[in-house]
Design a protein around this motif. Structure first.
Motif, short mmCIF file in Angstrom:
data_model
loop_
_atom_site.label_atom_id
_atom_site.label_comp_id
_atom_site.label_asym_id
_atom_site.label_seq_id
_atom_site.Cartn_x
_atom_site.Cartn_y
_atom_site.Cartn_z
N CYS A 193 4.06 34.18 -38.03
CA CYS A 193 4.78 33.36 -39.01
C CYS A 193 5.26 32.05 -38.39
CB CYS A 193 5.97 34.14 -39.57
SG CYS A 193 6.95 33.19 -40.76
N PRO A 194 4.89 30.90 -38.95
CA PRO A 194 5.34 29.61 -38.39
C PRO A 194 6.78 29.28 -38.73
CG PRO A 194 3.98 29.25 -40.33
CD PRO A 194 3.95 30.72 -40.08
N HIS A 195 7.38 30.04 -39.64
CA HIS A 195 8.75 29.74 -40.07
C HIS A 195 9.69 30.92 -39.84
CE1 HIS A 195 6.88 26.27 -41.87
NE2 HIS A 195 6.17 27.01 -42.70
N ARG A 196 9.42 31.73 -38.86
CA ARG A 196 10.27 32.89 -38.62
C ARG A 196 11.68 32.45 -38.20
NH1 ARG A 196 6.58 34.31 -33.42
NH2 ARG A 196 7.83 33.31 -31.78
N HIS A 197 12.66 33.24 -38.57
CA HIS A 197 14.04 32.90 -38.24
C HIS A 197 14.91 34.14 -38.37
CE1 HIS A 197 15.20 33.04 -42.53
NE2 HIS A 197 14.01 32.50 -42.74
N ASP A 198 16.01 34.15 -37.63
CA ASP A 198 16.98 35.25 -37.68
C ASP A 198 16.33 36.62 -37.46
OD1 ASP A 198 18.99 33.40 -38.26
OD2 ASP A 198 18.57 33.50 -40.41
N GLY A 199 15.35 36.67 -36.57
CA GLY A 199 14.74 37.94 -36.22
C GLY A 199 13.81 38.52 -37.26
N ASP A 200 13.26 37.67 -38.14
CA ASP A 200 12.32 38.18 -39.14
C ASP A 200 11.40 37.05 -39.60
OD1 ASP A 200 11.13 40.11 -40.70
OD2 ASP A 200 12.97 40.72 -41.70
N SER A 201 10.25 37.44 -40.13
CA SER A 201 9.33 36.46 -40.69
C SER A 201 9.88 35.93 -42.01
CB SER A 201 7.95 37.10 -40.89
OG SER A 201 8.06 38.28 -41.66
N CYS A 202 9.34 34.80 -42.46
CA CYS A 202 9.88 34.20 -43.69
C CYS A 202 9.42 34.97 -44.93
CB CYS A 202 9.46 32.73 -43.79
SG CYS A 202 7.70 32.47 -44.14
N GLY A 203 8.23 35.58 -44.86
CA GLY A 203 7.73 36.33 -46.00
C GLY A 203 7.22 35.48 -47.15
N GLU A 204 7.20 34.16 -46.97
CA GLU A 204 6.84 33.27 -48.07
C GLU A 204 5.67 32.34 -47.76
OE1 GLU A 204 10.43 31.17 -48.86
OE2 GLU A 204 11.47 32.92 -49.71
N CYS A 205 5.41 32.08 -46.49
CA CYS A 205 4.34 31.14 -46.12
C CYS A 205 2.97 31.77 -46.37
CB CYS A 205 4.49 30.73 -44.66
SG CYS A 205 4.21 32.07 -43.47
N PRO A 206 1.90 30.98 -46.40
CA PRO A 206 0.55 31.53 -46.62
C PRO A 206 0.16 32.60 -45.59
CG PRO A 206 0.53 29.16 -46.91
CD PRO A 206 1.90 29.50 -46.37
N THR A 207 0.57 32.41 -44.33
CA THR A 207 0.23 33.40 -43.30
C THR A 207 0.88 34.74 -43.60
OG1 THR A 207 -0.02 31.69 -41.60
CG2 THR A 207 0.38 33.94 -40.85
N CYS A 208 2.16 34.73 -43.93
CA CYS A 208 2.86 35.97 -44.28
C CYS A 208 2.21 36.62 -45.51
CB CYS A 208 4.34 35.70 -44.55
SG CYS A 208 5.32 35.37 -43.07
N GLY A 209 1.84 35.78 -46.48
CA GLY A 209 1.22 36.32 -47.69
C GLY A 209 -0.09 37.03 -47.39
N LYS A 210 -0.90 36.46 -46.52
CA LYS A 210 -2.19 37.08 -46.20
C LYS A 210 -2.01 38.37 -45.40
CE LYS A 210 -4.73 32.70 -46.05
NZ LYS A 210 -5.43 31.74 -45.17
N ILE A 211 -1.07 38.36 -44.45
CA ILE A 211 -0.85 39.57 -43.65
C ILE A 211 -0.24 40.67 -44.51
CG2 ILE A 211 0.44 40.55 -41.70
CD1 ILE A 211 0.13 37.86 -40.29
N SER A 212 0.69 40.32 -45.38
CA SER A 212 1.32 41.34 -46.22
C SER A 212 0.33 41.95 -47.21
CB SER A 212 2.52 40.75 -46.98
OG SER A 212 2.09 39.75 -47.89
N ARG A 213 -0.72 41.20 -47.56
CA ARG A 213 -1.76 41.73 -48.45
C ARG A 213 -2.95 42.30 -47.66
NH1 ARG A 213 -0.85 36.78 -50.85
NH2 ARG A 213 -2.99 36.06 -50.45
N LEU A 214 -2.83 42.25 -46.32
CA LEU A 214 -3.83 42.82 -45.40
C LEU A 214 -5.18 42.12 -45.48
CD1 LEU A 214 -3.11 46.63 -46.05
CD2 LEU A 214 -1.92 45.06 -44.50
N ILE A 215 -5.17 40.82 -45.80
CA ILE A 215 -6.43 40.09 -45.93
C ILE A 215 -6.52 38.94 -44.93
CG2 ILE A 215 -6.79 40.71 -48.35
CD1 ILE A 215 -5.64 37.95 -49.11
N HIS A 216 -5.62 38.89 -43.96
CA HIS A 216 -5.67 37.85 -42.94
C HIS A 216 -6.94 38.02 -42.10
CE1 HIS A 216 -4.51 35.27 -39.57
NE2 HIS A 216 -3.55 34.77 -40.35
#
Length: 376
Positions: free
Chosen positions: A52-75
């Motif tokens: 995640c390029p925007h991780r903060h406070d010990g967690d990923s942002c969950g909103e960027c395109p990278t997080c979206g692809k990993i959360s949908r398992l299509i990265h």
């Protein structure tokens, strides 16, 4: 998947976050869990945080395109290896690999990241066979990792149940696990670390993923799987700290009834010194229609012995007894000798080992039944 979506194992989360933040990323990790305790969810949350390029406070942002692809398992840089075999959905002639079953894996994982091994095999249509990780999987990974990263992040390989990997596959992967390309991470998730080949486990940084408390299991069941509070509390009591086991219990009433009937008939026959009855149960055990189900019965019997032992020790309140089980286990604790549970637990482990080695099931379960008959 974010760390905040996962209940419990805060120490493991902190260690993973620290590795990513300091840049001291282990190139190979081994996560050891009891089945269904959330190691797969933790692995995905870590991979998402790492990239995640925007991780903060010990967690990923969950909103960027990278997080979206990993959360949908299509990265494109996220790869999965898991035990497979030919079955009802893929013919034997096609020599299936994890890639063959990837759409089914994704669907199951997105629905339930705590699934058990038997649940995976049911989804793949191989419930009557044992899954394995063969050398074709190693070739697939070597090919994928030979390309540069698509998004200039980390290339990640999640190997689920490396204990199912044969020696040839492990040897093919050995060099790349020991000296991977830059920004490449291997995460091995095991339920039986003692069965993972030493050539693999010795090259990994190990983390123990602990079972959750009953309260944590209940909260996950209510929040993520829409169980009522009462249903969740009942399932949490028999889960052993595993969300996956709790969900399996919710689905597996028929299987539970079958195994419970066989186990109770076996003990009652032994108590009454009715050898014919005991041998009839051994035939039923051997007739289970796959090695995985035969091993599942051994696991179920081991859990029953644990309950008997705990009742014998005056710890019935924490034995996770279902209401309908109480009378049987209370009576069984009186029939069985003090050393019975310890003796038979060892025999159950031996039976599982023999089944894995393709020893005839009738011989295995006849021997087990005889030992129970003599030990009770």
């Amino acid at each position: 998947m974010k760390f905040s979506d996962i209940t419990g194992n805060d120490d493991v989360k902190k260690a993973l976050v620290s590795m990513a933040d300091t840049g001291k990323v282990a190139h190979a990790m081994l996560l050891y869990e009891n089945e269904g305790c959330g190691a797969l969810a933790l692995a995905l949350a870590y991979i998402q945080y790492l990239n995640c390029p925007h991780r903060h406070d010990g967690d990923s942002c969950g909103e960027c395109p990278t997080c979206g692809k990993i959360s949908r398992l299509i990265h494109q840089d996220l790869h999965f290896i898991f035990p497979v075999n030919s079955g009802s959905k893929v013919s034997a002639s096609s020599r299936p690999t994890s890639e063959t079953y990837l759409p089914i894996w994704r669907e199951l994982l997105l629905k339930n990241p705590y699934f058990t091994e038997s649940r995976l095999y049911e989804a793949l249509g191989i419930e009557n066979k044992s899954g394995n990780i063969a050398v074709a999987e190693a070739r697939y990974i070597l090919e994928k990792l030979s390309f540069t990263s698509v998004e200039d992040g980390y290339k990640s390989v999640v190997v689920w149940l490396p204990e199912k990997m044969n020696a040839e596959a492990a040897n093919r992967l050995l060099k790349i696990v020991e000296e991977p390309p830059a920004k490449t991470v291997f995460i091995f998730i095991t339920h039986s670390p003692e069965k993972v080949l030493p050539t693999i486990s010795s090259r990994c940084q190990s983390f123990r993923v602990l079972p959750s408390s009953k309260e944590e299991v209940g909260d996950v069941l209510c929040r993520q799987f829409s169980f009522s509070r009462d249903e969740a509390d009942v399932l949490a009591n028999v889960s052993g700290g595993s969300v996956g086991v709790a969900l399996h219990e919710a689905e597996g009433t028929q299987e539970y009834n079958l195994y419970m009937d066989m186990f109770s008939d076996l003990l009652r026959g032994a108590r009454e010194k009715n050898l014919l009855s005991v041998l009839e149960v051994s035939e039923q055990m051997a007739a289970l229609d796959s090695r995985e189900k035969q091993k599942a019965f051994c696991s179920f019997a081991g859990d029953c012995l644990r309950k008997i032992y705990m009742v014998q020790q005056g710890m019935a309140s924490i034995a996770n007894l279902r209401p309908r089980e109480t009378d049987f286990f209370t009576s069984a604790s009186e029939w069985c000798s003090p050393s019975f549970c310890e003796k038979i637990m060892g025999q159950l482990d031996r039976s599982v080992s023999l089944i894995d080695r393709n020893v005839n099931a009738k011989i295995v379960f006849c021997d087990l039944a005889d030992r129970i008959f003599l030990s009770i």
